[in-house]
Design a protein around this motif. Structure first.
Motif, PDB file in Angstrom:
ATOM      1  N   GLY A 173       0.842  -1.197   0.000  1.00 20.07           N
ATOM      2  CA  GLY A 173       0.000   0.000   0.000  1.00 20.07           C
ATOM      3  C   GLY A 173       0.873   1.242   0.000  1.00 20.07           C
ATOM      4  N   CYS A 174       0.914   1.900  -1.169  1.00 21.73           N
ATOM      5  CA  CYS A 174       1.630   3.186  -1.298  1.00 21.73           C
ATOM      6  C   CYS A 174       0.578   4.229  -1.640  1.00 21.73           C
ATOM      7  CB  CYS A 174       2.668   3.125  -2.417  1.00 21.73           C
ATOM      8  SG  CYS A 174       3.913   1.864  -2.192  1.00 21.73           S
ATOM      9  N   SER A 179      -4.752   6.074   3.139  1.00 23.90           N
ATOM     10  CA  SER A 179      -4.563   4.735   2.581  1.00 23.90           C
ATOM     11  C   SER A 179      -5.736   3.770   2.788  1.00 23.90           C
ATOM     12  CB  SER A 179      -3.309   4.135   3.227  1.00 23.90           C
ATOM     13  OG  SER A 179      -3.195   2.776   2.904  1.00 23.90           O
ATOM     14  N   ARG A 182      -4.203   0.546   4.253  1.00 28.94           N
ATOM     15  CA  ARG A 182      -4.021   0.605   5.716  1.00 28.94           C
ATOM     16  C   ARG A 182      -5.363   0.389   6.416  1.00 28.94           C
ATOM     17  NH1 ARG A 182      -2.372   6.026   6.617  1.00 28.94           N
ATOM     18  NH2 ARG A 182      -4.547   6.456   7.087  1.00 28.94           N
ATOM     19  N   TRP A 285       3.478  -1.866   9.998  1.00 31.57           N
ATOM     20  CA  TRP A 285       3.749  -1.613   8.573  1.00 31.57           C
ATOM     21  C   TRP A 285       3.672  -2.893   7.753  1.00 31.57           C
ATOM     22  CZ3 TRP A 285       8.290   2.404   7.923  1.00 31.57           C
ATOM     23  CH2 TRP A 285       8.099   3.463   8.821  1.00 31.57           C
ATOM     24  N   LEU A 292       2.938  -1.594   4.050  1.00 30.65           N
ATOM     25  CA  LEU A 292       2.649  -0.173   3.833  1.00 30.65           C
ATOM     26  C   LEU A 292       3.943   0.583   3.626  1.00 30.65           C
ATOM     27  CD1 LEU A 292       0.112   0.416   6.762  1.00 30.65           C
ATOM     28  CD2 LEU A 292      -0.424   0.156   4.316  1.00 30.65           C
ATOM     29  N   ALA A 296       1.277   6.344   3.452  1.00 32.43           N
ATOM     30  CA  ALA A 296       0.366   5.340   4.019  1.00 32.43           C
ATOM     31  C   ALA A 296       0.902   4.846   5.369  1.00 32.43           C
ATOM     32  CB  ALA A 296       0.227   4.159   3.055  1.00 32.43           C
ATOM     33  N   ALA A 297       2.226   4.870   5.542  1.00 30.86           N
ATOM     34  CA  ALA A 297       2.842   4.366   6.778  1.00 30.86           C
ATOM     35  C   ALA A 297       3.190   5.483   7.753  1.00 30.86           C
ATOM     36  CB  ALA A 297       4.103   3.560   6.442  1.00 30.86           C
TER      37      ALA A 297
END
Ligand SMILES: Cc1cc2nc3c(=O)[nH]c(=O)nc-3n(C[C@H](O)[C@H](O)[C@H](O)COP(=O)(O)OP(=O)(O)OC[C@H]3O[C@@H](n4cnc5c(N)ncnc54)[C@H](O)[C@@H]3O)c2cc1C
Length: 509
Positions: A173-174, A179, A182, A285, A292, A296-297
């Motif tokens: 997930g970028c 997100s 996420r 993460w 992630l 997103a992180a």
């Protein structure tokens, strides 16, 4: 993990090693680095265009080295220029602090650059378009996943509502601050309780001489203001919104004109946006095949210019570890070191940015006067207000030789003449650079300092080894030092930590 791929209008005809959800700068760098290693990647991006509103304006030498490794350094330099001084001044214009950005960085490039983010994002997308093993799906949003033993089924939804399920080994997930990956993972955020509203205005100067040549933080309690260069032909202002000011009204062209008036700059306004600057870190993460990266992180206020940089460091860290898993048979447990290495470094930049932000954002004239007095006294004494120092990757649970003082530092990119760079001479992958040399072992490039390709850098590399009192150095694919020692020890430890088969005595001494 619950199956979120229910419904029957779904086609399931796709496979990939990795699905990258979100093609901002972080997803694009990750997709490039994975693609260069030959992995099959599907990149989902819900929009057709790169993000249109103002965001990153600064990146550092480490990130320029990443762009070099992707083969887009020349293109990036069309949209970037080395950063000048970064001055903090008070309402009277007195210099409180010059946050020196330095000249040449250890990575073989200028220490810092100011740039135009859309130009760089387009360069990344053009690079991706040339990779046959990376499929970019614009207009396709990540909408769900279901874990299924040895893979994850990822659902992509098109603008017409059609859905495709992609069977992938991993999903990264970028997909930015909000997100969906996420959320689907059910991961919460740690909040640094920093929350300040700012208006950001990007401009194209009609007269480049009419805008300041240096980057400025104006610590004026009446209206904290940032004014920075943004690469060739562009300039940015950021204005803190005061209590009671309406963010929608702040976007009004008349309001923006009023704020710009005192600067006497002849500029055309290109775009503007209001943001709330936050410090947030995802609590987890990675969960199995789900990862992630980037905003997103974690998210940071922009005062240290490191949000995107941190995200790109995530991408680089993940890319080589996924490469080792797919190409060299490393254990999946290697991914456990991802957050362990990246989180401490990311937090250190967030803490630096918040510290800088608190210096800048003070609206109380008395508090601001005390700050000014302390900073002016420090400047007069030739010292500076101490700022939290950013740190490198977390070493304790990372892929590093324990107790080795060089481990976790950046291996310098030596430059011969003006532009012959070490990384270009050796190429990608893991390097074992040894005073003696020896045979390659799977997944390790073994070089002697006397090898022909190292000739322009031999003196510098040997001086570096002398400083460490080492026979050899093992440099990870992200150009951090794994450790120093003898080649045999290093190769064995590397293979052991990655969960690879032990080398067959090639390095026995
Ligand atoms: C005013 C400002 C100034 C900044 N200055 C700097 C700076 O100087 N230096 C710096 O390093 N950083 C800076 N940053 C931070 C930087 O812009 C971000 O950290 C960076 O853009 C994050 O990149 P990303 O790829 O993680 O996320 P994003 O750029 O947000 O990209 C996420 C992508 O995912 C897509 N997406 C979202 N949801 C989905 C979905 N469900 N499916 C598919 N795609 C999806 C989005 O369309 C988007 O393209 C600044 C930020 C702001 C706001």
């Amino acid at each position: 993990m619950t199956n979120q791929n229910d419904g029957d209008d779904v086609s399931m005809n796709e496979r990939a090693d990795i699905v990258v959800a979100g093609l901002g700068p972080v997803g694009a760098v990750l997709a490039c680095l994975l693609g260069q290693q030959g992995l099959n990647v599907i990149a989902l991006e819900r929009s057709h265009e790169v993000y249109p509103l103002p965001r990153a304006a600064h990146f550092d030498h480490e990130i320029m080295r990443v762009f070099q490794s992707i083969g887009i350094a020349d293109e990036v330099l069309k949209h970037a220029e080395p950063a000048g001084p970064y001055e903090f001044r008070n309402a009277k214009g007195e210099l409180l602090m010059d946050a020196q950005l330095g000249e040449r960085g250890v990575s073989g490039w200028a220490a810092s650059y100011m740039f135009n983010q859309p130009g760089v994002e387009r360069a990344l997308r053009a690079r991706l378009a040339a990779m046959a093993n990376v499929s970019v799906r614009l207009g396709q949003a990540f909408t769900g996943f279901a874990e299924a033993g040895d893979h994850v089924d990822v659902t992509a939804t098109g603008e017409d509502g059609s859905r495709t399920v992609i069977e992938a080994r991993y999903l990264v997930g970028c997909d930015g601050a909000r997100s969906a990956v996420r959320d689907a993972m059910g991961v919460g955020l740690d909040d640094y309780q920093f929350d300040e509203p700012w208006l950001v205005v990007d401009t194209i100067p009609d007269d480049p001489e009419s805008v300041p040549r240096v980057n400025l933080q104006i610590c004026d309690p009446a209206r904290p203001t940032t004014c920075v260069r943004m690469g060739p032909g562009r300039h940015r202002w950021e204005f803190m919104l005061l209590p009671g000011e309406d963010p929608d009204r702040a976007l009004d062209p008349d309001f923006v004109e009023t704020l710009l008036e005192p600067w006497n700059a002849r500029v055309e306004i290109e775009r503007r946006a209001v943001y709330r600057f936050h410090g947030l870190v995802a609590k987890q993460w990675r969960d199995g095949r789900l990862l992630l990266a980037g905003d997103a992180a974690h998210q940071t206020p922009p005062f240290a210019g490191q949000g995107m940089c941190s995200g790109i460091r995530d991408a680089v860290n993940l890319a080589w570890k996924l490469g080792e898993i797919f190409r060299n048979g490393a254990e999946d447990a290697l991914l456990e070191t991802y957050q362990a290495e990246r989180e401490p470094c990311t937090r250190s930049y967030i803490e630096l940015a918040i510290h800088m932000g608190r210096l800048v954002c003070s609206l109380d004239p008395e508090v601001a006067a005390q700050r000014d007095a302390a900073m002016l006294a420090a400047a007069a004494a030739g010292t500076e207000i101490p700022l939290p120092q950013p740190c490198g990757p977390g070493r304790e649970h990372g892929v590093f030789v324990p107790g080795d003082s060089a481990a976790g530092t950046i291996f310098p990119q030596f430059v011969a003449g003006d532009s012959v760079r070490l990384d270009d001479a050796i190429g990608p992958g893991t390097w074992l650079i040894d005073r003696k040399g020896g045979a390659d072992t799977p997944g390790l490039r073994h070089l002697a300092t006397s090898d022909r390709e190292l000739a322009p850098f031999r003196e510098a590399i040997e001086a570096w080894l002398d400083e460490q009192e080492a026979q050899a150095v093992l440099v990870r694919p992200d150009r951090y030092v794994f450790g120093t020692g003898t080649a045999g020890e290093l190769a064995e430890r590397w293979q052991g930590m990655l969960g690879l088969a032990q080398p067959g005595g090639v390095f026995a001494e």
